[in-house]
Design an enzyme around this catalytic site. Sequence first.
Site, PDB file in Angstrom:
ATOM      1  N   TRP A 121      27.084  31.670  41.606  1.00  0.00           N
ATOM      2  CA  TRP A 121      28.020  31.524  40.496  1.00  0.00           C
ATOM      3  C   TRP A 121      28.518  30.100  40.336  1.00  0.00           C
ATOM      4  CZ3 TRP A 121      27.287  34.666  36.878  1.00  0.00           C
ATOM      5  CH2 TRP A 121      26.910  35.973  37.147  1.00  0.00           C
ATOM      6  N   ASP A 160      37.072  29.499  40.155  1.00  0.00           N
ATOM      7  CA  ASP A 160      36.593  30.756  39.577  1.00  0.00           C
ATOM      8  C   ASP A 160      37.000  31.851  40.574  1.00  0.00           C
ATOM      9  OD1 ASP A 160      35.185  33.023  38.893  1.00  0.00           O
ATOM     10  OD2 ASP A 160      33.203  32.079  38.870  1.00  0.00           O
ATOM     11  N   LYS A 202      36.172  43.272  37.630  1.00  0.00           N
ATOM     12  CA  LYS A 202      36.014  43.596  39.054  1.00  0.00           C
ATOM     13  C   LYS A 202      37.317  44.149  39.628  1.00  0.00           C
ATOM     14  CE  LYS A 202      32.737  39.988  38.745  1.00  0.00           C
ATOM     15  NZ  LYS A 202      31.464  40.683  38.943  1.00  0.00           N
TER      16      LYS A 202
END
Length: 373
Positions: free
Chosen positions: A103, A171, A195
């Site tokens: 990511w 992030d 999530k």
Amino acid sequence: MRERLINFGAGPAMMPEAVLRRIREEAFDYCGSTVSVFELGHRTPEFEAILGGLRDRIRRLLAVPKDYDILFCQGGGRLQFAMVPMNLFGAGAIASYIVTGSWSRNAQREALRIGRVQTAFAGNGTHAPRPDEYECLPEAAYLYYCDNETVHGVEFRDPPKAPERVPLVADMSSNFLSRPVDVSRFGLIWACAQKNFGIAGLSVVIIRRDLLGLAAPNVPTLMNFSVYSRTGSTPNTPPIFAIYVAALMAEWIEAEGGLEEMNSRALARSSIIYSTLDELRDVYALPVEPESRSRMNVVFRLADEEATGEFLAGAARRGLINLAGHRSVGGIRASLYNSMPMKGAERLAEYLREYAGRTLARKRSSPAQSRGR
Ligand code: PMP
């Protein structure tokens, strides 16, 4: 209602039953109004209360200081890979990226379309860098990292340190609202919702106010954080339903005891699985170094990798679903976000033991055959 399966998917992820029931009710009748929550106009007082309530709860849960704004953007997580550089490059000519897995690597690639980028750390998906392992340029517009790498299962225990005057950008898509965070150490924190606190399509951005207004004039209106700040996150019709679900999730997190409680549950769930895997090293392999193991995504492999399909099928027969690793790395991944009940982690640990017992017994009874598989 039938008993729900235990969903270890990495996101969209499991949600608490109480929240799902409430959504079902309010789909027909929002607060006795006989209007569905889906039908609420975004300029109505009802929706303004939902959005304002979500903002206030996030501020309370994370003790967000006054000089930070909390924004809600559409476009999911990946849009932030572009919005962050589009809005922060104004503060300098180059940005530094710590790469610990897919990511952060994807975020860095996207930033390269927008400006110059330095790699402060290039990891191999097995650990978060120790302080002497990364180097951020002192003139960087910002230092970017991913607090929890969802695919590789690598989580920072503590955030990295940026040089003075370089804003730290995180992030936190896969560990947001799962533990307390000292927001004052950051210039910007962002997270997608699907999530730990809701459904896909929505991202929250917590930004220090002095970082607003740095976007170049050619940055499109809906890519500009200042526009979200000025309009209270309603520059256009916002994703009403995603914001409503996030508001319910934030309310649920607060009612369950807040972020200290989310953290102790996360530690309890993940440690029962890690300790079981550690005990059974003849059958399972753990690629991530112990001090960087994620509380959210437990990533492991079978010593006999060819048996992965059989392992996953056996798990599914026991109601333990979506345990396959990300398609880019294979193996197995158990995602254990806020809504995962302890019983889910316990049932997985039981299955790990049972599967290992069977595998070892088979090896003992016919070593040649199991080796040749
Ligand atoms: N960052 C992280 C850490 C993620 O886990 C994900 C999604 N799995 C993303 C970014 C991208 O989010 P989205 O799919 O909403 O674009």
